[in-house]
Design a protein around this motif. Structure first.
Motif, short mmCIF file in Angstrom:
data_model
loop_
_atom_site.label_atom_id
_atom_site.label_comp_id
_atom_site.label_asym_id
_atom_site.label_seq_id
_atom_site.Cartn_x
_atom_site.Cartn_y
_atom_site.Cartn_z
N ALA A 46 0.84 -1.21 0.00
CA ALA A 46 0.00 0.00 0.00
C ALA A 46 0.87 1.26 0.00
O ALA A 46 0.60 2.22 -0.72
CB ALA A 46 -0.94 0.00 1.20
N LEU A 47 1.93 1.26 0.81
CA LEU A 47 2.83 2.41 0.84
C LEU A 47 3.62 2.54 -0.46
O LEU A 47 3.79 3.66 -0.97
CB LEU A 47 3.79 2.31 2.03
N LYS A 48 4.07 1.43 -1.01
CA LYS A 48 4.81 1.49 -2.27
C LYS A 48 3.94 2.03 -3.39
O LYS A 48 4.36 2.88 -4.18
CB LYS A 48 5.34 0.10 -2.64
N ASN A 49 2.71 1.55 -3.46
CA ASN A 49 1.79 2.04 -4.48
C ASN A 49 1.51 3.54 -4.29
O ASN A 49 1.44 4.29 -5.26
CB ASN A 49 0.49 1.25 -4.47
N ALA A 50 1.34 3.95 -3.05
CA ALA A 50 1.10 5.37 -2.77
C ALA A 50 2.29 6.22 -3.20
O ALA A 50 2.12 7.32 -3.74
CB ALA A 50 0.80 5.56 -1.29
N LEU A 51 3.50 5.73 -2.97
CA LEU A 51 4.69 6.45 -3.43
C LEU A 51 4.70 6.55 -4.96
O LEU A 51 4.94 7.62 -5.51
CB LEU A 51 5.96 5.72 -2.97
N ILE A 52 4.42 5.45 -5.62
CA ILE A 52 4.41 5.43 -7.09
C ILE A 52 3.38 6.42 -7.63
O ILE A 52 3.68 7.24 -8.51
CB ILE A 52 4.14 4.01 -7.61
N GLU A 53 2.16 6.36 -7.11
CA GLU A 53 1.10 7.25 -7.59
C GLU A 53 1.42 8.72 -7.32
O GLU A 53 1.23 9.57 -8.19
CB GLU A 53 -0.25 6.87 -6.96
N THR A 54 1.90 9.01 -6.12
CA THR A 54 2.25 10.39 -5.78
C THR A 54 3.35 10.91 -6.70
O THR A 54 3.25 12.01 -7.24
CB THR A 54 2.71 10.47 -4.31
N LYS A 93 -3.45 4.87 3.25
CA LYS A 93 -4.54 4.57 4.20
C LYS A 93 -5.85 4.33 3.44
O LYS A 93 -6.61 3.43 3.78
CB LYS A 93 -4.70 5.74 5.19
N ALA A 94 -6.12 5.11 2.39
CA ALA A 94 -7.33 4.91 1.59
C ALA A 94 -7.31 3.51 0.98
O ALA A 94 -8.32 2.80 0.99
CB ALA A 94 -7.44 5.97 0.50
N SER A 95 -6.16 3.11 0.46
CA SER A 95 -6.03 1.79 -0.15
C SER A 95 -6.26 0.68 0.88
O SER A 95 -6.99 -0.28 0.62
CB SER A 95 -4.64 1.64 -0.77
N LEU A 96 -5.67 0.81 2.03
CA LEU A 96 -5.85 -0.20 3.09
C LEU A 96 -7.30 -0.24 3.57
O LEU A 96 -7.85 -1.32 3.79
CB LEU A 96 -4.92 0.08 4.26
N THR A 97 -7.91 0.92 3.71
CA THR A 97 -9.30 0.98 4.18
C THR A 97 -10.21 0.30 3.16
O THR A 97 -11.13 -0.44 3.55
CB THR A 97 -9.73 2.44 4.40
N GLU A 98 -9.97 0.51 1.88
CA GLU A 98 -10.77 -0.15 0.85
C GLU A 98 -10.66 -1.67 0.95
O GLU A 98 -11.64 -2.38 0.77
CB GLU A 98 -10.31 0.28 -0.55
N ARG A 99 -9.48 -2.16 1.23
CA ARG A 99 -9.27 -3.60 1.25
C ARG A 99 -9.70 -4.25 2.55
O ARG A 99 -10.05 -5.43 2.56
CB ARG A 99 -7.81 -3.92 0.96
#
Length: 158
Positions: free
Chosen positions: A48-56, A106-112
Motif C-alpha cells: 500500500a505504501l509502495k503504491n502510494a509512493l508510485i502514484e504520488t 490509508k485509503a487503499s488499506l481501508t478499501e481492502r
C-alpha cells in the motif's frame, strides 16, 4: 458489548526510499500517524505504501523535473515555508509529500480491509467507510496540488 484491543505491530519499522529527490517514508511513522494497528500486517502495509509512493511521484513527475532543472536536487532543498515543532523544523513540501503518500496508502488499506466482516452489520460498516476513503483521497490530491503551487479545486462533470 465486546471490546477487542487493537494489536500492536510485531514487525520492525521499514524505511522506503524512492530516488534521491523524495524524502524517505517510515512504516512506524505511518502506523502512528494514520492509526494503523497490528491487524494490518507488514506484508499488506508495504504494498500500500509502495503504491502510494508510485502514484504520488507519477502525479508530481513533471513538477519534479521542473524543480530539478532549476537546480534543486531534493524536495527539502526547494525554498518553502517551514513548520516548527519544538526543535524540529520541516519544510512544508516534505510534510505535504508525506501527507499525500500516507493518505493514499490509508485509503487503499481501508478499501481492502472493509470487507473483513461480511455480516449485515459489516456491510453497513463498509458503506460507512466510503466517505472516509473519499476524504483520504481528497486530502492526498490537495497535498499534491499544494506541492505544485496550484489551488485545490476539483471539478466533476455530471
Amino acid at each position: 458489548m465486546d471490546f477487542v484491543a487493537p494489536e500492536s505491530p510485531q514487525e520492525k519499522a521499514v524505511t522506503l526510499t524512492s530516488g534521491n529527490f523524495w524524502p524517505a517514508i517510515n512504516t512506524a511513522e505511518f502506523r502512528e500517524q494514520m492509526r494503523i494497528d497490528g491487524t494490518v500486517t507488514q506484508k499488506r502495509l508495504l504494498p500500500a505504501l509502495k503504491n502510494a509512493l508510485i502514484e504520488t511521484h507519477r502525479i508530481l513527475f513533471q513538477w519534479q523535473q521542473q524543480e530539478q532543472r532549476l537546480g534543486y536536487t531534493t524536495l527539502d532543498s526547494i525554498p518553502a515555508q517551514t513548520i516548527q515543532e519544538g526543535d524540529l523544523r520541516e519544510s512544508e513540501l516534505v510534510y505535504l509529500h508525506r501527507r499525500a503518500v500516507f493518505c493514499l496508502a490509508k485509503a487503499s488499506l481501508t478499501e481492502r480491509y472493509r470487507d473483513i466482516d461480511t455480516t449485515p452489520n459489516g456491510s453497513k460498516k463498509a458503506d460507512a467507510l466510503d466517505p472516509t476513503i473519499d476524504d483520504l483521497q481528497r486530502d492526498a490530491t490537495w497535498a499534491m496540488q499544494r506541492i505544485q503551487g496550484t489551488t485545490h479545486n476539483i471539478v466533476e462533470l455530471i
